[in-house]
Design a protein around this motif. Structure first.
Motif, PDB file in Angstrom:
ATOM      1  N   LEU A  55       0.826  -1.203   0.000  1.00 56.40           N
ATOM      2  CA  LEU A  55       0.000   0.000   0.000  1.00 56.40           C
ATOM      3  C   LEU A  55       0.868   1.263   0.000  1.00 56.40           C
ATOM      4  CD1 LEU A  55      -2.819   1.188   0.071  1.00 56.40           C
ATOM      5  CD2 LEU A  55      -2.743   1.049   2.563  1.00 56.40           C
ATOM      6  N   ARG A  56       1.962   1.235   0.761  1.00 55.90           N
ATOM      7  CA  ARG A  56       2.870   2.385   0.796  1.00 55.90           C
ATOM      8  C   ARG A  56       3.456   2.660  -0.584  1.00 55.90           C
ATOM      9  NH1 ARG A  56       7.809   1.276   3.836  1.00 55.90           N
ATOM     10  NH2 ARG A  56       8.939   1.608   1.944  1.00 55.90           N
ATOM     11  N   GLU A  57       3.863   1.613  -1.294  1.00 53.54           N
ATOM     12  CA  GLU A  57       4.404   1.784  -2.646  1.00 53.54           C
ATOM     13  C   GLU A  57       3.347   2.354  -3.588  1.00 53.54           C
ATOM     14  OE1 GLU A  57       6.241  -1.755  -4.176  1.00 53.54           O
ATOM     15  OE2 GLU A  57       7.415  -2.033  -2.342  1.00 53.54           O
ATOM     16  N   LEU A  58       2.128   1.876  -3.468  1.00 55.45           N
ATOM     17  CA  LEU A  58       1.035   2.380  -4.302  1.00 55.45           C
ATOM     18  C   LEU A  58       0.781   3.857  -4.033  1.00 55.45           C
ATOM     19  CD1 LEU A  58      -1.267   1.764  -6.324  1.00 55.45           C
ATOM     20  CD2 LEU A  58      -2.672   1.159  -4.344  1.00 55.45           C
ATOM     21  N   VAL A  59       0.768   4.252  -2.768  1.00 55.07           N
ATOM     22  CA  VAL A  59       0.543   5.654  -2.410  1.00 55.07           C
ATOM     23  C   VAL A  59       1.684   6.526  -2.927  1.00 55.07           C
ATOM     24  CG1 VAL A  59       0.422   7.261  -0.463  1.00 55.07           C
ATOM     25  CG2 VAL A  59      -0.940   5.171  -0.438  1.00 55.07           C
ATOM     26  N   GLN A  60       2.908   6.034  -2.815  1.00 58.92           N
ATOM     27  CA  GLN A  60       4.044   6.814  -3.323  1.00 58.92           C
ATOM     28  C   GLN A  60       3.955   6.993  -4.833  1.00 58.92           C
ATOM     29  OE1 GLN A  60       7.359   4.568  -1.794  1.00 58.92           O
ATOM     30  NE2 GLN A  60       7.472   5.791   0.082  1.00 58.92           N
ATOM     31  N   ALA A  61       3.565   5.943  -5.546  1.00 58.95           N
ATOM     32  CA  ALA A  61       3.432   6.041  -7.007  1.00 58.95           C
ATOM     33  C   ALA A  61       2.324   7.016  -7.369  1.00 58.95           C
ATOM     34  CB  ALA A  61       3.154   4.662  -7.599  1.00 58.95           C
ATOM     35  N   GLN A  62       1.202   6.963  -6.663  1.00 57.95           N
ATOM     36  CA  GLN A  62       0.101   7.873  -6.952  1.00 57.95           C
ATOM     37  C   GLN A  62       0.460   9.307  -6.593  1.00 57.95           C
ATOM     38  OE1 GLN A  62      -3.259   6.151  -4.935  1.00 57.95           O
ATOM     39  NE2 GLN A  62      -3.789   4.879  -6.702  1.00 57.95           N
ATOM     40  N   SER A  63       1.251   9.496  -5.568  1.00 62.63           N
ATOM     41  CA  SER A  63       1.690  10.837  -5.188  1.00 62.63           C
ATOM     42  C   SER A  63       2.566  11.439  -6.279  1.00 62.63           C
ATOM     43  CB  SER A  63       2.453  10.779  -3.865  1.00 62.63           C
ATOM     44  OG  SER A  63       2.915  12.050  -3.507  1.00 62.63           O
ATOM     45  N   ALA A  64       3.464  10.643  -6.827  1.00 59.18           N
ATOM     46  CA  ALA A  64       4.315  11.128  -7.912  1.00 59.18           C
ATOM     47  C   ALA A  64       3.483  11.462  -9.141  1.00 59.18           C
ATOM     48  CB  ALA A  64       5.374  10.074  -8.249  1.00 59.18           C
ATOM     49  N   GLU A  65       2.508  10.617  -9.454  1.00 57.78           N
ATOM     50  CA  GLU A  65       1.635  10.868 -10.599  1.00 57.78           C
ATOM     51  C   GLU A  65       0.802  12.127 -10.379  1.00 57.78           C
ATOM     52  OE1 GLU A  65      -1.903   8.623 -13.142  1.00 57.78           O
ATOM     53  OE2 GLU A  65      -0.847   7.538 -11.563  1.00 57.78           O
ATOM     54  N   LEU A  66       0.330  12.333  -9.160  1.00 57.36           N
ATOM     55  CA  LEU A  66      -0.449  13.522  -8.834  1.00 57.36           C
ATOM     56  C   LEU A  66       0.381  14.789  -9.005  1.00 57.36           C
ATOM     57  CD1 LEU A  66      -3.119  14.646  -7.841  1.00 57.36           C
ATOM     58  CD2 LEU A  66      -2.313  14.315  -5.498  1.00 57.36           C
ATOM     59  N   LYS A  67       1.638  14.746  -8.597  1.00 57.09           N
ATOM     60  CA  LYS A  67       2.516  15.912  -8.777  1.00 57.09           C
ATOM     61  C   LYS A  67       2.702  16.228 -10.256  1.00 57.09           C
ATOM     62  CE  LYS A  67       5.154  15.455  -4.522  1.00 57.09           C
ATOM     63  NZ  LYS A  67       6.454  15.137  -3.908  1.00 57.09           N
ATOM     64  N   GLU A  68       2.868  15.185 -11.064  1.00 59.50           N
ATOM     65  CA  GLU A  68       3.008  15.394 -12.510  1.00 59.50           C
ATOM     66  C   GLU A  68       1.739  16.023 -13.091  1.00 59.50           C
ATOM     67  OE1 GLU A  68       4.274  12.012 -14.856  1.00 59.50           O
ATOM     68  OE2 GLU A  68       5.569  11.346 -13.213  1.00 59.50           O
ATOM     69  N   LEU A  69       0.592  15.516 -12.703  1.00 55.38           N
ATOM     70  CA  LEU A  69      -0.667  16.050 -13.215  1.00 55.38           C
ATOM     71  C   LEU A  69      -0.878  17.500 -12.787  1.00 55.38           C
ATOM     72  CD1 LEU A  69      -3.009  12.960 -12.702  1.00 55.38           C
ATOM     73  CD2 LEU A  69      -2.153  13.884 -14.871  1.00 55.38           C
TER      74      LEU A  69
END
Length: 79
Positions: A55-69
């Motif tokens: 779950l932590r890895e998923l949240v980190q990946a989504q956080s990076a994607e959110l910053k890009e967006l």
């Protein structure tokens, strides 16, 4: 065998038996404590480490994607 030798032999046997009993008691206590701890942990409904890490890895990946967006949105707004 002399009387003194027999006493020491009997004393040695007694000490060996006591050590065996103490080891058996130790194992019984360890088993009981382990069982109680396992029951306690099961009742606490804890998250497994593997699930937490995934779950932590998923949240980190989504956080990076959110910053890009967000950066893309800001770029579009400035045009």
């Amino acid at each position: 065998m002399t009387q003194g030798g027999k006493i020491f032999d009997e004393l040695g046997k007694l000490m060996n038996n006591a050590a065996g009993v103490a080891d058996g008691v130790r194992r019984e206590i360890e088993t009981a404590v382990k069982s109680q701890l396992e029951r306690l942990v099961a009742d606490m409904d804890l998250v497994k480490r593997e699930d937490y890490d995934a779950l932590r890895e998923l949240v980190q990946a989504q956080s990076a994607e959110l910053k890009e967006l967000k950066a893309q949105v800001e770029g579009l707004k400035s045009k």
